[in-house]
Write a protein that holds these residues in place. Structure first.
Motif, PDB file in Angstrom:
ATOM      1  N   HIS A 126       2.185   5.149  -3.723  1.00 46.65           N
ATOM      2  CA  HIS A 126       2.098   4.344  -2.511  1.00 46.65           C
ATOM      3  C   HIS A 126       1.878   5.193  -1.255  1.00 46.65           C
ATOM      4  O   HIS A 126       0.934   4.952  -0.486  1.00 46.65           O
ATOM      5  CB  HIS A 126       3.375   3.505  -2.366  1.00 46.65           C
ATOM      6  CG  HIS A 126       3.458   2.713  -1.109  1.00 46.65           C
ATOM      7  ND1 HIS A 126       2.507   1.785  -0.743  1.00 46.65           N
ATOM      8  CD2 HIS A 126       4.393   2.709  -0.111  1.00 46.65           C
ATOM      9  CE1 HIS A 126       2.843   1.232   0.414  1.00 46.65           C
ATOM     10  NE2 HIS A 126       3.977   1.779   0.815  1.00 46.65           N
ATOM     11  N   GLY A 127       2.723   6.196  -1.043  1.00 48.66           N
ATOM     12  CA  GLY A 127       2.592   7.032   0.143  1.00 48.66           C
ATOM     13  C   GLY A 127       1.272   7.768   0.188  1.00 48.66           C
ATOM     14  O   GLY A 127       0.656   7.926   1.256  1.00 48.66           O
ATOM     15  N   SER A 134       4.082   5.916   8.310  1.00 55.18           N
ATOM     16  CA  SER A 134       3.244   4.721   8.301  1.00 55.18           C
ATOM     17  C   SER A 134       4.000   3.501   8.811  1.00 55.18           C
ATOM     18  O   SER A 134       3.475   2.714   9.606  1.00 55.18           O
ATOM     19  CB  SER A 134       2.729   4.454   6.877  1.00 55.18           C
ATOM     20  OG  SER A 134       2.037   3.223   6.816  1.00 55.18           O
ATOM     21  N   HIS A 135       5.260   3.326   8.371  1.00 51.38           N
ATOM     22  CA  HIS A 135       6.055   2.188   8.839  1.00 51.38           C
ATOM     23  C   HIS A 135       6.170   2.195  10.362  1.00 51.38           C
ATOM     24  O   HIS A 135       6.012   1.158  11.017  1.00 51.38           O
ATOM     25  CB  HIS A 135       7.458   2.235   8.236  1.00 51.38           C
ATOM     26  CG  HIS A 135       7.497   1.950   6.774  1.00 51.38           C
ATOM     27  ND1 HIS A 135       8.540   2.355   5.967  1.00 51.38           N
ATOM     28  CD2 HIS A 135       6.635   1.292   5.964  1.00 51.38           C
ATOM     29  CE1 HIS A 135       8.309   1.981   4.734  1.00 51.38           C
ATOM     30  NE2 HIS A 135       7.156   1.336   4.695  1.00 51.38           N
ATOM     31  N   ASP A 138       5.167   7.639   4.090  1.00 48.88           N
ATOM     32  CA  ASP A 138       5.430   6.195   4.111  1.00 48.88           C
ATOM     33  C   ASP A 138       6.273   5.839   5.335  1.00 48.88           C
ATOM     34  O   ASP A 138       6.025   4.837   6.019  1.00 48.88           O
ATOM     35  CB  ASP A 138       6.131   5.785   2.817  1.00 48.88           C
ATOM     36  CG  ASP A 138       6.193   4.276   2.614  1.00 48.88           C
ATOM     37  OD1 ASP A 138       5.449   3.543   3.295  1.00 48.88           O
ATOM     38  OD2 ASP A 138       6.971   3.824   1.761  1.00 48.88           O
ATOM     39  N   LEU A 184      -1.506   5.395   1.166  1.00 46.28           N
ATOM     40  CA  LEU A 184      -1.484   5.181   2.616  1.00 46.28           C
ATOM     41  C   LEU A 184      -2.120   6.356   3.353  1.00 46.28           C
ATOM     42  O   LEU A 184      -2.829   6.165   4.356  1.00 46.28           O
ATOM     43  CB  LEU A 184      -0.039   5.007   3.086  1.00 46.28           C
ATOM     44  CG  LEU A 184       0.650   3.693   2.706  1.00 46.28           C
ATOM     45  CD1 LEU A 184       2.139   3.779   3.036  1.00 46.28           C
ATOM     46  CD2 LEU A 184       0.015   2.507   3.428  1.00 46.28           C
ATOM     47  N   THR A 193      10.905   4.875   1.902  1.00 46.89           N
ATOM     48  CA  THR A 193      10.551   3.455   1.992  1.00 46.89           C
ATOM     49  C   THR A 193      11.481   2.679   2.915  1.00 46.89           C
ATOM     50  O   THR A 193      11.105   1.626   3.424  1.00 46.89           O
ATOM     51  CB  THR A 193      10.608   2.786   0.608  1.00 46.89           C
ATOM     52  OG1 THR A 193      11.958   2.745   0.147  1.00 46.89           O
ATOM     53  CG2 THR A 193       9.751   3.536  -0.400  1.00 46.89           C
ATOM     54  N   SER A 249       5.200  12.511   0.259  1.00 45.99           N
ATOM     55  CA  SER A 249       4.603  11.174   0.157  1.00 45.99           C
ATOM     56  C   SER A 249       5.549  10.121   0.731  1.00 45.99           C
ATOM     57  O   SER A 249       5.124   9.213   1.449  1.00 45.99           O
ATOM     58  CB  SER A 249       4.294  10.844  -1.308  1.00 45.99           C
ATOM     59  OG  SER A 249       3.352  11.734  -1.849  1.00 45.99           O
ATOM     60  N   HIS A 270      -0.836  -1.196   5.076  1.00 49.96           N
ATOM     61  CA  HIS A 270       0.083  -1.430   3.960  1.00 49.96           C
ATOM     62  C   HIS A 270      -0.446  -2.526   3.035  1.00 49.96           C
ATOM     63  O   HIS A 270      -0.353  -2.406   1.805  1.00 49.96           O
ATOM     64  CB  HIS A 270       1.462  -1.814   4.487  1.00 49.96           C
ATOM     65  CG  HIS A 270       2.470  -0.724   4.370  1.00 49.96           C
ATOM     66  ND1 HIS A 270       2.458   0.393   5.177  1.00 49.96           N
ATOM     67  CD2 HIS A 270       3.529  -0.563   3.535  1.00 49.96           C
ATOM     68  CE1 HIS A 270       3.464   1.198   4.845  1.00 49.96           C
ATOM     69  NE2 HIS A 270       4.127   0.639   3.848  1.00 49.96           N
TER      70      HIS A 270
END
Length: 395
Positions: free
Chosen positions: A295-296, A211-212, A208, A299, A158, A204, A281
């Motif tokens: 969360h991951g 994704s960021h 994330d 996404l 994260t 996962s 997100h």
């Protein structure tokens, strides 16, 4: 003469003005906790809230190691446990009340992004007379002070240790989103602390991170922007090291690289001078408000469907992403390579594969689409009907 970049509508795009500050001191590498505490103990208050999640830090010995370091320096420890994945607003308020009652003057978050995010809000709320959510979303103001805090990262992905932003689930309001609290003054990033994290959680978290970097890259930027190059490098390195973990989950060099990728993706460097596109997100956050999916993994399900909708709105960026990150030839091929990589990692590709105790139905997805935050920036602003369409394509 160098042609200026445009925003797609013919207007020249230049780098936005910005002020960059990097307040978090990072202690990286095996054994870095001892180094951090030797340097930081003099700045840590006398009463320390030791905050963590379900207790895995006790099973793997991290809790005992940190507690011994604090007690050896004569610090009083106030335990605050049970911080859940997708931390709730009620849990943050509980922690703030405990911090006030026990006169806590330092908070140490030991865990992953959920623990760290919860502590950021605890830190700020404990020093406020009013409600932090009402302050930020009602009055449009943000905390200027908080109880100092540090972070010992045991699950990376994260980048929560790198900033003051927290993602909190306000269950009563059916809302999941950002609350700005207090950032960590120092962070311990010891890859050895991630050894006990289950393989799927490691992957996962790494997704994330990916994704960021992807969502930062797809924002508005000028031509030959250094942040684009850095974001692409972080993306490529994340993919390379996730594949190394698929071959050997105990590859500590790969875990080290992913831990630093996570920090780099969220320490603000990639975001300097640009707007960012974090629409995926925002959609996943609201999915998390109505379900309890990871969360991951959420996404991973949403990204390919979202990118298939916007790939033609940023063809140059998607083509460069395809070539640099996945060695693919076209923008569309890059999106499909991302989808294939998600399958390769064993991450979910459909909503039905998310381990949610709440059944994800079209009715639930309708509520998610109708309430999620819509980002007004590149590549293209979505409407709620299109968001619902994206979500139903993921069923």
């Amino acid at each position: 003469m160098i042609d200026a970049a445009t925003d797609g509508g013919g207007m020249e795009v230049i780098m936005n003005k910005f002020i960059f500050s990097y307040p978090t001191k990072v202690y990286f590498g095996e054994g870095s906790a001892q180094q951090a505490f030797a340097a930081e103990l003099g700045r840590i208050g006398e009463t320390v809230m030791l905050a963590y999640g379900s207790g895995s830090v006790k099973k793997n010995g991290v809790y005992d190691e940190i507690k011994l370091l604090l007690e050896g320096a004569g610090k009083k420890i106030v335990d605050f446990s049970g911080i859940m994945p997708n931390p709730t607003y009620a849990k943050a308020q509980e922690g703030a009340a405990l911090a006030r009652n026990e006169h806590v003057d330092f908070i140490l978050a030991v865990g992953g992004g959920s623990v760290i995010d919860c502590c950021k809000v605890i830190s700020a709320q404990a020093m406020l007379d009013g409600d932090i959510w009402d302050m930020e979303y009602g009055k449009g103001k943000f905390p200027t002070a908080g109880i100092p805090m540090g972070a010992v990262v045991t699950a990376s992905g994260t980048g929560a240790e790198m900033n003051a932003g927290a993602v909190i689930t306000y269950e009563e309001k059916k809302w999941k989103g950002p609350v700005f609290g207090t950032g960590a003054t120092f962070a311990v990033l010891d890859p050895a602390y991630t050894k006990s994290v289950p393989p799927m959680q490691v992957l996962s978290g790494a997704f994330d991170t990916l994704s960021h970097a992807m969502e930062t890259y797809l924002g508005t930027s000028d031509q030959d922007n250094v942040s684009d190059d850095l974001a692409l490098a972080v993306m490529r390195n994340t993919v390379v090291n996730m594949r190394r973990l698929l071959a050997d989950i105990n590859d500590m060099q790969a875990r080290s690289n992913l831990m630093w990728d996570s920090a780099m993706a969220e320490n603000g460097i990639l975001k300097c001078g640009r707007l960012t596109d974090f629409q995926a997100h925002q959609i996943e956050h609201q999915l998390g408000a109505y379900t309890d999916c990871n969360h991951g993994q959420g996404l991973a399900v949403i990204h390919p469907a979202y990118y298939r909708h916007i790939v033609k709105d940023a063809p140059e960026k998607f083509t460069r992403f395809a070539k640099v990150v996945f060695n693919a030839d076209t923008a569309e091929a890059g999106v499909e390579a991302l989808a294939g990589f998600i399958t390769e990692c064993g991450l979910p590709t459909k909503m039905s594969q998310l381990k949610s105790t709440v059944e994800i139905t079209p009715e639930v997805l309708r509520q998610v689409a109708d309430t999620c935050n819509i980002i007004k920036c590149n590549p293209r602003e979505l409407g709620r009907e299109e968001i619902y369409e994206i979500l139903t394509e993921c069923l």
